[in-house]
Design a protein around this motif. Sequence first.
Motif, PDB file in Angstrom:
ATOM      1  N   THR A   1       0.815  -1.213   0.000  1.00  0.00           N
ATOM      2  CA  THR A   1       0.000   0.000   0.000  1.00  0.00           C
ATOM      3  C   THR A   1       0.851   1.267   0.000  1.00  0.00           C
ATOM      4  OG1 THR A   1      -0.328  -0.629   2.313  1.00  0.00           O
ATOM      5  CG2 THR A   1      -2.214  -0.816   0.855  1.00  0.00           C
ATOM      6  N   GLU A   2       2.155   1.109   0.255  1.00  0.00           N
ATOM      7  CA  GLU A   2       3.101   2.226   0.099  1.00  0.00           C
ATOM      8  C   GLU A   2       4.490   1.649  -0.123  1.00  0.00           C
ATOM      9  OE1 GLU A   2       3.300   5.141   3.280  1.00  0.00           O
ATOM     10  OE2 GLU A   2       1.117   5.210   3.427  1.00  0.00           O
ATOM     11  N   ASN A   3       5.199   2.246  -1.050  1.00  0.00           N
ATOM     12  CA  ASN A   3       6.621   1.960  -1.236  1.00  0.00           C
ATOM     13  C   ASN A   3       7.189   3.098  -2.066  1.00  0.00           C
ATOM     14  OD1 ASN A   3       8.639   0.236  -3.497  1.00  0.00           O
ATOM     15  ND2 ASN A   3       9.110   0.230  -1.326  1.00  0.00           N
ATOM     16  N   GLY A   4       8.264   3.676  -1.596  1.00  0.00           N
ATOM     17  CA  GLY A   4       8.806   4.800  -2.348  1.00  0.00           C
ATOM     18  C   GLY A   4      10.015   5.373  -1.653  1.00  0.00           C
ATOM     19  N   ALA A   5      10.514   6.451  -2.201  1.00  0.00           N
ATOM     20  CA  ALA A   5      11.784   6.966  -1.703  1.00  0.00           C
ATOM     21  C   ALA A   5      11.858   8.474  -1.750  1.00  0.00           C
ATOM     22  CB  ALA A   5      12.931   6.381  -2.526  1.00  0.00           C
ATOM     23  N   GLY A   6      12.351   9.028  -0.634  1.00  0.00           N
ATOM     24  CA  GLY A   6      12.722  10.436  -0.611  1.00  0.00           C
ATOM     25  C   GLY A   6      14.240  10.488  -0.532  1.00  0.00           C
ATOM     26  N   PHE A   7      14.840  11.300  -1.353  1.00  0.00           N
ATOM     27  CA  PHE A   7      16.295  11.430  -1.299  1.00  0.00           C
ATOM     28  C   PHE A   7      16.653  12.868  -0.947  1.00  0.00           C
ATOM     29  CE2 PHE A   7      15.888   7.588  -3.837  1.00  0.00           C
ATOM     30  CZ  PHE A   7      16.854   6.796  -3.257  1.00  0.00           C
ATOM     31  N   GLY A   8      17.934  13.122  -0.847  1.00  0.00           N
ATOM     32  CA  GLY A   8      18.406  14.458  -0.486  1.00  0.00           C
ATOM     33  C   GLY A   8      18.145  15.466  -1.581  1.00  0.00           C
ATOM     34  N   PRO A   9      18.561  16.704  -1.335  1.00  0.00           N
ATOM     35  CA  PRO A   9      18.242  17.801  -2.265  1.00  0.00           C
ATOM     36  C   PRO A   9      18.818  17.597  -3.669  1.00  0.00           C
ATOM     37  CG  PRO A   9      19.712  18.531  -0.487  1.00  0.00           C
ATOM     38  CD  PRO A   9      19.308  17.152  -0.158  1.00  0.00           C
ATOM     39  N   ASN A  10      19.852  16.771  -3.777  1.00  0.00           N
ATOM     40  CA  ASN A  10      20.469  16.617  -5.102  1.00  0.00           C
ATOM     41  C   ASN A  10      19.974  15.397  -5.848  1.00  0.00           C
ATOM     42  OD1 ASN A  10      22.019  18.866  -4.523  1.00  0.00           O
ATOM     43  ND2 ASN A  10      23.539  17.601  -3.455  1.00  0.00           N
ATOM     44  N   ASP A  11      18.906  14.786  -5.361  1.00  0.00           N
ATOM     45  CA  ASP A  11      18.492  13.536  -6.002  1.00  0.00           C
ATOM     46  C   ASP A  11      17.800  13.752  -7.324  1.00  0.00           C
ATOM     47  OD1 ASP A  11      16.038  14.523  -4.848  1.00  0.00           O
ATOM     48  OD2 ASP A  11      15.207  12.536  -5.141  1.00  0.00           O
ATOM     49  N   GLU A  12      17.369  14.990  -7.573  1.00  0.00           N
ATOM     50  CA  GLU A  12      16.681  15.202  -8.840  1.00  0.00           C
ATOM     51  C   GLU A  12      17.087  16.558  -9.395  1.00  0.00           C
ATOM     52  OE1 GLU A  12      12.797  14.435  -7.216  1.00  0.00           O
ATOM     53  OE2 GLU A  12      12.391  16.564  -7.067  1.00  0.00           O
ATOM     54  N   VAL A  13      17.251  16.586 -10.682  1.00  0.00           N
ATOM     55  CA  VAL A  13      17.661  17.841 -11.320  1.00  0.00           C
ATOM     56  C   VAL A  13      16.744  18.123 -12.496  1.00  0.00           C
ATOM     57  CG1 VAL A  13      20.089  17.741 -10.660  1.00  0.00           C
ATOM     58  CG2 VAL A  13      19.343  16.570 -12.731  1.00  0.00           C
ATOM     59  N   MET A  14      16.515  19.382 -12.729  1.00  0.00           N
ATOM     60  CA  MET A  14      15.737  19.812 -13.891  1.00  0.00           C
ATOM     61  C   MET A  14      16.659  19.828 -15.104  1.00  0.00           C
ATOM     62  SD  MET A  14      12.526  21.006 -13.771  1.00  0.00           S
ATOM     63  CE  MET A  14      11.292  21.451 -12.555  1.00  0.00           C
ATOM     64  N   GLU A  15      16.264  19.113 -16.112  1.00  0.00           N
ATOM     65  CA  GLU A  15      17.042  19.145 -17.351  1.00  0.00           C
ATOM     66  C   GLU A  15      16.074  19.363 -18.493  1.00  0.00           C
ATOM     67  OE1 GLU A  15      19.319  15.606 -17.957  1.00  0.00           O
ATOM     68  OE2 GLU A  15      20.751  16.140 -16.374  1.00  0.00           O
ATOM     69  N   ARG A  16      16.203  20.468 -19.144  1.00  0.00           N
ATOM     70  CA  ARG A  16      15.333  20.817 -20.283  1.00  0.00           C
ATOM     71  C   ARG A  16      13.861  20.509 -19.980  1.00  0.00           C
ATOM     72  NH1 ARG A  16      17.957  17.181 -23.123  1.00  0.00           N
ATOM     73  NH2 ARG A  16      20.124  17.469 -22.693  1.00  0.00           N
ATOM     74  N   GLY A  17      13.392  21.027 -18.834  1.00  0.00           N
ATOM     75  CA  GLY A  17      11.964  20.888 -18.513  1.00  0.00           C
ATOM     76  C   GLY A  17      11.573  19.522 -17.961  1.00  0.00           C
ATOM     77  N   GLN A  18      12.535  18.603 -17.868  1.00  0.00           N
ATOM     78  CA  GLN A  18      12.248  17.291 -17.296  1.00  0.00           C
ATOM     79  C   GLN A  18      12.899  17.215 -15.917  1.00  0.00           C
ATOM     80  OE1 GLN A  18      10.501  14.571 -18.616  1.00  0.00           O
ATOM     81  NE2 GLN A  18       9.806  16.166 -20.007  1.00  0.00           N
ATOM     82  N   VAL A  19      12.265  16.469 -14.997  1.00  0.00           N
ATOM     83  CA  VAL A  19      12.893  16.245 -13.703  1.00  0.00           C
ATOM     84  C   VAL A  19      13.517  14.852 -13.732  1.00  0.00           C
ATOM     85  CG1 VAL A  19      12.541  16.068 -11.222  1.00  0.00           C
ATOM     86  CG2 VAL A  19      11.269  17.762 -12.546  1.00  0.00           C
ATOM     87  N   VAL A  20      14.821  14.806 -13.570  1.00  0.00           N
ATOM     88  CA  VAL A  20      15.540  13.539 -13.675  1.00  0.00           C
ATOM     89  C   VAL A  20      15.901  13.065 -12.268  1.00  0.00           C
ATOM     90  CG1 VAL A  20      17.523  12.392 -14.717  1.00  0.00           C
ATOM     91  CG2 VAL A  20      16.413  14.293 -15.903  1.00  0.00           C
ATOM     92  N   ASP A  21      15.355  11.922 -11.869  1.00  0.00           N
ATOM     93  CA  ASP A  21      15.541  11.375 -10.513  1.00  0.00           C
ATOM     94  C   ASP A  21      15.951   9.902 -10.591  1.00  0.00           C
ATOM     95  OD1 ASP A  21      13.080  10.524 -11.513  1.00  0.00           O
ATOM     96  OD2 ASP A  21      12.104  10.518  -9.555  1.00  0.00           O
TER      97      ASP A  21
END
Length: 462
Positions: free
Chosen positions: A363-383
């Motif tokens: 019913t739940e599974n997922g991940a939170g990472f630190g501030p650098n876990d995702e970056v905006m690249e050309r309008g896409q969020v890369v995680d």
Amino acid sequence: MAKDERGFLWGAASAAYQVEGGWQAGGKGLSNWDVWTNIDRVTEPVSGKFETGNVAINAYDRTQYLEDIALMQRLGLDCYRFSLSWSRLLPDGAGRINATGVAHYQRFCDDLIAAGIEPIVTLFHWDLPQALQAEGGWHDRRSVDWFRDYARVAREALGDRVSKYITFNEPFIDLFLMEPMIAAIKEGGAVTEAMLGRQGIALHHWMVASAAVIADFRAAGFQGEIGLALPLMPMLPESGSAEDAASAGRADAIINRWCLDAMFKGRYPDEVMEIFGRLDPAFRVEPADFALMAANRPDFLGVNFYAPSYIRSDAAAPFGYRWFDTNPDPAPRAFNGPVRPDALRTLLERIRDDYGNPPIYITENGAGFGPNDEVMERGQVVDPLRADYVARHIAAALEAKKNGVDLRGYMVWSLFDNFEWLFGYARRFGIVHVDFETQKRTPKLSFETYRAIIARGVAQVG
Ligand code: GCO
């Protein structure tokens, strides 16, 4: 109708206070979390910021949620798990029903169903009407009846729109982590063993209330499935010492087996009876309580899995151990712990062996990472870390299913970034990025990963 060839449900999960906003809209009453965030400002000490769920991701707004449902369709979801705000249905906690709140949830379910997505409803995901909190909340045995009345109102309101209910979400995390931390913040002290001992009484009331509502639903002719969602964490001793092994066993009894035994065996582990009986004389379990649980087994177990937990003995800590802040694991670490999909498979197989192979939904599974876990690249969020986390945990879960676990579905936490309780908006768990200023949604790489997995279906593992 499930799109997966074997009826497996692919979904995503959320909770009212974390996404809805509209805290004073449509006749909603105040909840404990409205008060804790706005008046007690409990997010400040933890996140360093004053944050609330007053607006959250604006999911109460129909224009917004219709856009969100369109994203769910694009993802290919079979089901969407969300919780009801008790204070939206019953602003005073009991008695007067708020017709606007009823209409909101009816329409939301209708909109999901029209999009081919099954609503899965959590009755309680931590936001208690403030009127009941002020009466003593879950420490008062009357809470069992408050919850039964509210559950009946919800069931009658939603009727045949909903065929899967979860009574409670994560007893242990709310009662043993959130509430004591909030009390400590308000009182300016630390979480003590005595405080936790008192929480045992509240947890007992949850388990009685859950069994009572399961009985009520069945007596009323409810034909669907009703279960609970537990936060399950394999407890790993931090070292090879006998003390750490004993502590891990104790932690397992309190954190995992307490509720599992209640659900599937109609009793509590001996360690729990001993520890909580000693800590608070008001911890009383009537024989009728266990009989009620035994007679009303849930139809399924909801597994919320993030990470295993390492346990270190520490005589000065509550219950004689420390957890969560210890982590010798070389695996990468997400916000909730080390990334160990193998621990999910082992956990599911253990439930199969120790609890009679009950039907399970993750019913739940997922991940939170630190501030650098995702970056905006050309309008896409890369995680990439989250994409990898989701893919590997699904593979591990499907491996367990292949090994005979009665796994019926998987719900990612979460579809959208949202209000992460005491951490405010600083922790992101979404596979869709939310700009909290503009409410703009941007699917992340992990969204595309999950979409591809859903499209392939369960057949991808043997
Ligand atoms: C939970 C919480 C979620 C959290 C998630 C990430 O059920 O644990 O219900 O509300 O947001 O677990 O920490």
